[in-house]
Structures are given as C-alpha cells and as structure tokens.
Scaffold this motif. Structure first.
Motif, PDB file in Angstrom:
ATOM      1  N   SER A 257       0.759  -1.377  -0.029  1.00 44.69           N
ATOM      2  CA  SER A 257      -0.083   0.143   0.155  1.00 44.69           C
ATOM      3  C   SER A 257       0.759   1.259  -0.003  1.00 44.69           C
ATOM      4  CB  SER A 257      -1.058   0.006   1.101  1.00 44.69           C
ATOM      5  OG  SER A 257      -0.082   0.143   2.378  1.00 44.69           O
ATOM      6  N   HIS A 258       1.906   1.225   0.688  1.00 45.09           N
ATOM      7  CA  HIS A 258       2.862   2.376   0.594  1.00 45.09           C
ATOM      8  C   HIS A 258       4.327   1.992   1.473  1.00 45.09           C
ATOM      9  CE1 HIS A 258       1.071   2.546   4.732  1.00 45.09           C
ATOM     10  NE2 HIS A 258       1.880   3.700   4.934  1.00 45.09           N
ATOM     11  N   ALA A 259       5.079   2.816   1.264  1.00 38.94           N
ATOM     12  CA  ALA A 259       6.548   2.414   1.640  1.00 38.94           C
ATOM     13  C   ALA A 259       7.081   2.642   3.164  1.00 38.94           C
ATOM     14  CB  ALA A 259       7.472   3.434   0.787  1.00 38.94           C
ATOM     15  N   HIS A 260       6.197   3.311   3.923  1.00 38.95           N
ATOM     16  CA  HIS A 260       6.529   3.256   5.338  1.00 38.95           C
ATOM     17  C   HIS A 260       7.275   1.683   5.892  1.00 38.95           C
ATOM     18  CE1 HIS A 260       4.381   7.070   6.651  1.00 38.95           C
ATOM     19  NE2 HIS A 260       5.598   6.990   6.642  1.00 38.95           N
ATOM     20  N   LEU A 261       7.947   1.583   6.730  1.00 34.23           N
ATOM     21  CA  LEU A 261       8.628   0.588   6.825  1.00 34.23           C
ATOM     22  C   LEU A 261       7.491  -0.548   7.719  1.00 34.23           C
ATOM     23  CD1 LEU A 261      12.266   1.228   8.025  1.00 34.23           C
ATOM     24  CD2 LEU A 261      11.301   0.160   5.956  1.00 34.23           C
ATOM     25  N   ASP A 262       6.575  -0.048   8.410  1.00 29.76           N
ATOM     26  CA  ASP A 262       5.745  -0.920   9.132  1.00 29.76           C
ATOM     27  C   ASP A 262       4.702  -1.584   8.158  1.00 29.76           C
ATOM     28  OD1 ASP A 262       4.272   1.716   8.834  1.00 29.76           O
ATOM     29  OD2 ASP A 262       2.800   1.043  10.180  1.00 29.76           O
ATOM     30  N   HIS A 263       4.832  -1.032   6.876  1.00 33.44           N
ATOM     31  CA  HIS A 263       4.025  -1.734   5.712  1.00 33.44           C
ATOM     32  C   HIS A 263       4.941  -2.563   4.731  1.00 33.44           C
ATOM     33  CE1 HIS A 263      -0.072   0.142   6.859  1.00 33.44           C
ATOM     34  NE2 HIS A 263       0.825   0.860   7.444  1.00 33.44           N
ATOM     35  N   SER A 264       6.154  -2.013   4.667  1.00 32.50           N
ATOM     36  CA  SER A 264       6.942  -2.572   3.422  1.00 32.50           C
ATOM     37  C   SER A 264       8.338  -3.495   3.999  1.00 32.50           C
ATOM     38  CB  SER A 264       7.381  -1.474   2.862  1.00 32.50           C
ATOM     39  OG  SER A 264       8.404  -0.776   3.430  1.00 32.50           O
TER      40      SER A 264
ATOM     41  N   GLY B  45      -5.000   0.560   3.936  1.00 28.98           N
ATOM     42  CA  GLY B  45      -3.514   0.875   4.180  1.00 28.98           C
ATOM     43  C   GLY B  45      -3.641   1.980   5.284  1.00 28.98           C
ATOM     44  N   ASP B  46      -2.763   2.988   5.289  1.00 28.56           N
ATOM     45  CA  ASP B  46      -2.620   4.061   6.119  1.00 28.56           C
ATOM     46  C   ASP B  46      -3.501   5.112   5.168  1.00 28.56           C
ATOM     47  OD1 ASP B  46      -1.768   2.639   7.979  1.00 28.56           O
ATOM     48  OD2 ASP B  46       0.339   3.749   7.778  1.00 28.56           O
ATOM     49  N   PHE B  47      -4.533   6.036   5.646  1.00 28.79           N
ATOM     50  CA  PHE B  47      -5.048   6.956   4.863  1.00 28.79           C
ATOM     51  C   PHE B  47      -5.212   7.977   5.568  1.00 28.79           C
ATOM     52  CE2 PHE B  47      -9.657   7.267   5.904  1.00 28.79           C
ATOM     53  CZ  PHE B  47      -9.716   6.197   6.830  1.00 28.79           C
TER      54      PHE B  47
ATOM     55  N   GLY C 265      -3.800   9.524   0.370  1.00 29.47           N
ATOM     56  CA  GLY C 265      -3.716  10.808   0.917  1.00 29.47           C
ATOM     57  C   GLY C 265      -2.744  10.732   2.188  1.00 29.47           C
ATOM     58  N   HIS C 266      -2.054  10.017   2.324  1.00 23.94           N
ATOM     59  CA  HIS C 266      -1.022   9.552   3.625  1.00 23.94           C
ATOM     60  C   HIS C 266       0.547  10.049   3.559  1.00 23.94           C
ATOM     61  CE1 HIS C 266       0.310   7.278   6.927  1.00 23.94           C
ATOM     62  NE2 HIS C 266       1.196   6.685   6.512  1.00 23.94           N
ATOM     63  N   ILE C 267       1.134   9.422   2.601  1.00 25.93           N
ATOM     64  CA  ILE C 267       2.377  10.039   1.954  1.00 25.93           C
ATOM     65  C   ILE C 267       2.341   9.856   0.460  1.00 25.93           C
ATOM     66  CG2 ILE C 267       3.617   9.311   4.226  1.00 25.93           C
ATOM     67  CD1 ILE C 267       4.481   6.568   2.572  1.00 25.93           C
TER      68      ILE C 267
HETATM   69 ZN   LIG Z   1       1.947   4.642   7.060  1.00 26.79          ZN
END
Ligand SMILES: [Zn+2]
Ligand SMILES: [Zn+2]
Length: 416
Positions: free
Chosen positions: A58-65, A160-162, A139-141
C-alpha cells in the motif's frame, strides 16, 4: 468460496502490517516490520503456509513494507505498488540493511525484491485470474494507496494508512462507496486531530517567536512524509526563515518531485525545496546551529539519526517541537515525559523547552467514521490500531455494523 483473509500482523497492534487475501489468487497485502516493540527488539509478521501468487504494498512506510525482501528467501513472486513506493522502498530497505542488526533478510533478498517489482497506477484495474485489483490515492504519504479487490462481484477494500483531510502535500483520499468487506486502519479510531489549519498557525507562531529570540527550532521528523510536509507548511507561511534539513528527507523529497503527480502541487514544492539548506557534512551542521532558524532532522522518535547531535549543540533560546507520535520508551517519549534522552547507555538531561503539535498523516476518528459510513460495508475488519476491540464493540452496538477486531493468526472467511 468468496474472500478469505489471513491476519499475519497489524492485528490489535500498530506495526508489521501483513495480510494474505485469498481469492482464486493468494495475495500478500503489505509485509511490514514493527521496529519498536515492547520486547525491545524489532518483530516481524507471521509466515503463511500458503504459497503466495504475488504481493502488493500500500505504501513505503517500513511498518507496511519493511519485511517484503524477506519473502524473497523462499518465494519467487512479483510485487506491485505505485512507482514512488518502489523508489522509496529501495532507499529505506538499503538503509535498514546498513543500520539494523538482526534483520531477517540479506542484501541478496533485497536485490531479488528490487527486480521483482511491477508498477500499479491509481485508478487502473489489473486482472489476476478472476481477481480485479485497483488502487486509489490514500492521501497519507507520496504514492500511498488504498487497494480494492473485486472477486465474484464482491468488493474488498484495504485502506492501508489513509487521510481524508487536505494537507500541504496531499489533497486527501476520497471515500469509496459500495464496499462489501472493509479492512480499515484504526490508529486514531478513538481520537480526533485538531483542524490542520489551526495546528499550522500555532506551529508558525512558535517558530517565529523562537527564531526572533535568536534560537533554533529543532524538529525531529520522519524522513518520509513528515519532513516534506513541514518544509511546505513553513514556506507556505514564511518565506524567509532559514530551513536546514538533515537525514534522508532530502533523497525522499527528490523522489516526491520525480513523481510529481503523486503530490498536490509539485511545482510549488519544487520551488519551496530550492530555498532549503541541505546538510551534507559536519561543517554544515555547525553552520545550522550558529544562526537562528529551523532544523528538520530524522529520526522522528529520536532513536538515532542526526537529530541527537543537535540537541546538545544549540543555544538556550532554542526549542524542540515534536510533530508526530513517539512510541513509549523511545528517546522522543523520554524527552517529552522526563526531559532526558538515552545515548550510548547514558541518560542525558536536555535543558530545552519541548512542545508537541499534531501533524498526523492518519485519519482521525471523524474521518474513519465518515469513511465507514460512505463505504457502507457488510463486514468491517479493524486493523492497525491499539484499541480495535473497543472500536469494534462501539461500531456493533452503537452504529449497527458488523465489525471485528481480529488477532494475529486469525483467518476470516466470507461465503459467496
Ligand atoms: Zn504509513
Ligand atoms: Zn502504518
């Protein structure tokens, strides 16, 4: 059979977002790391027994990637994400390999992962067997996406995070209608953020006051997302105050500009960025502390990163402003709650005023409730939150939804 969801992480916790969604395909949906765990060391998602067909981030933040390269130990699959997600992941994963001991993957897995990427763009539908997948701006990063999966006329949405509210870098996500199964982040399900414009004004007042008194404003900030947002907020209101940026925020800002479509106004951000002094050497750091101005530096929770150097090298008119959440027992938390940090095993008192302002990139309670209302789902899976059980109870008893707060290891099945 319809959808089935296996919860491998981010279930009754924030961190290590990881799920496997089963349709006619087996889809790893995020595979993150939890860096700050109560145990004192990073923790990883559960492994799944099913062979995955592919993965989506969903996005690159380490808690997701952060654990995606780990999949390349045993699997040879493609992974999908937006183009900025791939470039940012490359940077963050390389950095993780450099700084983290005990990472469960090696540079070889990282290299394999980098070769296995395929881009997915907002609004375009990609078909995998009978499963259709489409991404929307979250709309998160930069590059963050909500992932919609359609299988046998049923729609599952993973947020994801939004964030819905507009900020400097992003217009905000749009809500989505006609969702059958909603997997929604619940980080701030029980708490609203103050209106962004008010926070921005207070922030600028604090900066101007400190700088007028000859001090430095230290802004510990995540290199990804927060750093770019803060640069843009400051320049929106004040064209002249010197801004220094230290840490990886500069590389990430370059990626934001390379993929200008993924931020609100790349032209304006490009101009703003040209007015910023990028720190590249110890001499630059000394220059930054010798004049009144703003220093934005990683790490956001002060656990390492160049920010620690600045704390003891600025004058007594200076101030620290936190703009994001700090996990308990990190240096950021210690500074806010006890006026000290721990460096090389020693507790060091910090004699500077400390403020906290809420620039969260996550939806607050009202945004989460609005998202749920518009999606009008038959089933809600609450994830990525510390209070998901409590929120599920409220959604069921007060609002009449069918919501659950799964635990790690749970598998939820939906009949056709
Ligand atoms: Zn995030
Ligand atoms: Zn997250």
């Amino acid at each position: 059979m319809g959808f089935s969801i296996e919860c491998l992480g981010a279930s009754r916790e924030v961190g290590r977002s990881a799920f496997m969604i089963h349709t006619d395909k087996h889809i790893i949906t995020d595979y993150g790391i939890k860096i700050f765990d109560e145990s004192g060391h990073p923790v990883f998602p559960m492994e799944t027994e099913t062979e995955p067909d592919f993965a989506i981030l969903s996005h690159a933040h380490l808690d997701h990637s952060g654990c995606l390269p780990l999949l390349y130990k045993n699997h040879n699959i493609r992974w999908y994400g937006t183009p900025p997600t791939k470039d940012i992941c490359e940077l963050l994963w390389q950095d993780s390999i450099k700084i983290s001991e005990g990472l469960p993957y090696s540079p070889a897995h990282f290299n394999k992962a980098m070769k296995a990427f395929s881009p997915m763009l907002y609004g375009q539908t990609t078909e995998f067997g009978e499963t259709k997948i489409k991404m929307y701006d979250a709309g998160h990063i930069g590059g963050s996406a909500m992932v919609e999966m359609e299988y046998k006329d049923k729609v599952l949405l993973y947020t994801g995070d939004f964030k819905l509210e507009e900020c400097q870098m992003h217009k905000g996500a749009k809500t989505i209608e006609n969702v059958d199964v909603l997997m929604i982040e619940s980080t701030y399900a029980l708490q609203d953020h103050p209106p962004r414009k008010e926070t921005e004004k207070k922030f600028i007042e604090e900066i101007e006051e400190t700088v007028d008194n000859g001090g430095n404003v230290l802004l510990p900030a995540f290199a990804l997302g927060r750093t770019q947002e803060l640069i843009s907020v400051i320049r929106e209101y004040n064209r002249d105050v010197p801004i220094f940026v230290d840490g990886m925020g500069r590389e990430i800002a370059k990626i934001y500009l390379r993929y200008g479509k993924y931020i609100k106004d790349a032209q304006t951000f490009g101009k703003q960025l040209r007015t910023v002094n990028m720190i590249a050497s110890p001499a630059d750091r000394r220059t930054a502390t010798k004049q009144p101005g703003v220093i934005i530096s990683s790490a956001g929770m002060m656990n390492g990163g160049p920010i620690l150097n600045y704390l003891f090298n600025v004058n007594s008119e200076s101030k620290v402003i936190f703009t994001g959440y700090c996990v308990k027992d990190t240096n950021g938390w210690k500074l806010q709650n006890g006026g000290y940090i721990t460096k090389d095993g020693q507790d060091l008192h910090v004699d500077l005023p400390v403020e906290k302002l809420d620039f969260s990139a996550h939806a607050g309670r009202s945004e989460i409730l609005k998202f749920i209302k518009d999606a009008d789902p038959k089933k809600i899976i609450l994830i990525h939150g510390d209070k998901t059980e409590e929120f599920a109870k409220e959604l069921n008893e007060v609002h009449g939804y069918d919501a659950v707060a799964p635990m790690r290891g749970d598998r939820i099945d939906f009949e056709e």
